[in-house]
Scaffold this motif. Structure first.
Motif, PDB file in Angstrom:
ATOM      1  N   THR A  49      51.515 -30.200  70.706  1.00  0.00           N
ATOM      2  CA  THR A  49      50.195 -30.785  70.294  1.00  0.00           C
ATOM      3  C   THR A  49      50.008 -32.309  70.505  1.00  0.00           C
ATOM      4  O   THR A  49      50.923 -32.919  70.612  1.00  0.00           O
ATOM      5  CB  THR A  49      49.805 -30.552  68.720  1.00  0.00           C
ATOM      6  N   GLU A  50      48.699 -32.567  70.535  1.00  0.00           N
ATOM      7  CA  GLU A  50      48.316 -34.215  70.395  1.00  0.00           C
ATOM      8  C   GLU A  50      49.076 -34.944  69.731  1.00  0.00           C
ATOM      9  O   GLU A  50      49.648 -36.103  69.589  1.00  0.00           O
ATOM     10  CB  GLU A  50      46.936 -34.430  70.473  1.00  0.00           C
ATOM     11  N   ARG A  51      49.379 -34.327  68.212  1.00  0.00           N
ATOM     12  CA  ARG A  51      50.018 -34.876  67.209  1.00  0.00           C
ATOM     13  C   ARG A  51      51.554 -35.271  67.564  1.00  0.00           C
ATOM     14  O   ARG A  51      51.948 -36.399  67.131  1.00  0.00           O
ATOM     15  CB  ARG A  51      50.093 -34.329  65.894  1.00  0.00           C
ATOM     16  N   VAL A  76      57.662 -21.482  66.013  1.00  0.00           N
ATOM     17  CA  VAL A  76      56.003 -21.320  66.053  1.00  0.00           C
ATOM     18  C   VAL A  76      55.833 -20.241  64.980  1.00  0.00           C
ATOM     19  O   VAL A  76      56.291 -18.998  64.937  1.00  0.00           O
ATOM     20  CB  VAL A  76      55.835 -20.992  67.337  1.00  0.00           C
ATOM     21  N   VAL A  77      54.774 -20.196  64.312  1.00  0.00           N
ATOM     22  CA  VAL A  77      53.926 -19.199  63.510  1.00  0.00           C
ATOM     23  C   VAL A  77      52.950 -18.624  64.544  1.00  0.00           C
ATOM     24  O   VAL A  77      52.113 -19.277  65.099  1.00  0.00           O
ATOM     25  CB  VAL A  77      53.322 -19.681  62.271  1.00  0.00           C
ATOM     26  N   PHE A  78      53.194 -17.358  64.998  1.00  0.00           N
ATOM     27  CA  PHE A  78      52.309 -16.703  65.855  1.00  0.00           C
ATOM     28  C   PHE A  78      51.157 -15.837  65.142  1.00  0.00           C
ATOM     29  O   PHE A  78      51.490 -15.314  64.018  1.00  0.00           O
ATOM     30  CB  PHE A  78      53.041 -15.665  66.688  1.00  0.00           C
ATOM     31  N   ALA A  79      49.857 -15.845  65.701  1.00  0.00           N
ATOM     32  CA  ALA A  79      48.987 -15.060  65.302  1.00  0.00           C
ATOM     33  C   ALA A  79      48.737 -13.615  66.011  1.00  0.00           C
ATOM     34  O   ALA A  79      49.036 -13.607  67.098  1.00  0.00           O
ATOM     35  CB  ALA A  79      47.628 -15.690  65.205  1.00  0.00           C
ATOM     36  N   ALA A  80      48.215 -12.849  65.461  1.00  0.00           N
ATOM     37  CA  ALA A  80      48.069 -11.666  66.263  1.00  0.00           C
ATOM     38  C   ALA A  80      46.368 -11.647  66.502  1.00  0.00           C
ATOM     39  O   ALA A  80      45.565 -12.095  65.545  1.00  0.00           O
ATOM     40  CB  ALA A  80      48.228 -10.250  65.272  1.00  0.00           C
ATOM     41  N   THR A  93      46.856 -23.603  56.789  1.00  0.00           N
ATOM     42  CA  THR A  93      46.952 -24.504  55.454  1.00  0.00           C
ATOM     43  C   THR A  93      48.324 -24.256  55.115  1.00  0.00           C
ATOM     44  O   THR A  93      48.786 -25.454  54.633  1.00  0.00           O
ATOM     45  CB  THR A  93      45.897 -23.734  54.812  1.00  0.00           C
ATOM     46  N   HIS A  94      48.807 -23.041  55.092  1.00  0.00           N
ATOM     47  CA  HIS A  94      50.310 -23.111  54.441  1.00  0.00           C
ATOM     48  C   HIS A  94      51.461 -23.984  55.299  1.00  0.00           C
ATOM     49  O   HIS A  94      52.062 -24.472  54.760  1.00  0.00           O
ATOM     50  CB  HIS A  94      50.639 -21.637  54.430  1.00  0.00           C
ATOM     51  N   GLY A  95      51.245 -23.649  56.554  1.00  0.00           N
ATOM     52  CA  GLY A  95      51.982 -24.387  57.587  1.00  0.00           C
ATOM     53  C   GLY A  95      51.739 -25.790  57.791  1.00  0.00           C
ATOM     54  O   GLY A  95      52.674 -26.514  58.395  1.00  0.00           O
ATOM     55  N   GLY A  96      50.475 -26.326  57.452  1.00  0.00           N
ATOM     56  CA  GLY A  96      50.054 -27.876  57.885  1.00  0.00           C
ATOM     57  C   GLY A  96      49.921 -28.008  59.272  1.00  0.00           C
ATOM     58  O   GLY A  96      50.278 -28.988  59.745  1.00  0.00           O
ATOM     59  N   PHE A  97      49.517 -27.063  60.050  1.00  0.00           N
ATOM     60  CA  PHE A  97      49.358 -27.256  61.584  1.00  0.00           C
ATOM     61  C   PHE A  97      47.649 -26.566  61.874  1.00  0.00           C
ATOM     62  O   PHE A  97      47.010 -26.235  61.001  1.00  0.00           O
ATOM     63  CB  PHE A  97      50.132 -26.602  62.123  1.00  0.00           C
TER      64      PHE A  97
END
Length: 131
Positions: A49-51, A76-80, A93-97
């Motif tokens: 990421t940019e961060r 990585v936390v992946f979404a479906a 929110t939970h992962g802070g990303f």
């Protein structure tokens, strides 16, 4: 509303040997805040990421010699695509990303960002209120 309705399906992909300057230039040109890093030797799919780039430069590291591999998040936390936007927002929110890679059948299908979610939750842009 679901993640598939909000996500960007145009994904910037990088390799582990790209320099941070190259990553920043490509991200800037595409106006994205994150890129998927594909590294089959290190287990597959990561994200930069940019961060991550900002943190490296802030530490005084040289963006012309630093490689994405050293700054890629690999846990990585992946979404479906079938997640609700609430589920995606909760994970962020939970992962802070601020970005989630969306996987469909084990392959990157898109990226959803906080901005994407906000855009879906808010009505069409109205003039900003006067202060």
């Amino acid at each position: 509303m679901l993640v598939r309705d909000a996500m960007s399906t145009v994904i910037l992909t990088l390799g582990p040997a790209h320099t941070l300057r190259q990553a920043a230039a490509l991200m800037s040109a595409r106006r994205v805040g994150a890129a998927v890093v594909l590294d089959p030797d290190a287990g597959g799919i990561g994200i930069i990421t940019e961060r991550d780039i900002l943190n490296s430069v802030g530490l005084g590291q040289n963006p012309d010699t630093e490689r994405t591999q050293a700054h890629t998040t690999t846990d990585v936390v992946f979404a479906a695509p079938t997640w609700t936007l609430e589920e995606a927002a909760r994970a962020m929110t939970h992962g802070g990303f601020r970005h989630l890679v969306v996987l469909d059948r084990g392959e990157p299908a898109g990226i959803v960002s906080v901005r994407d979610i906000i855009r879906c939750w808010l009505p069409a842009r109205a003039p900003a209120p006067a202060l």
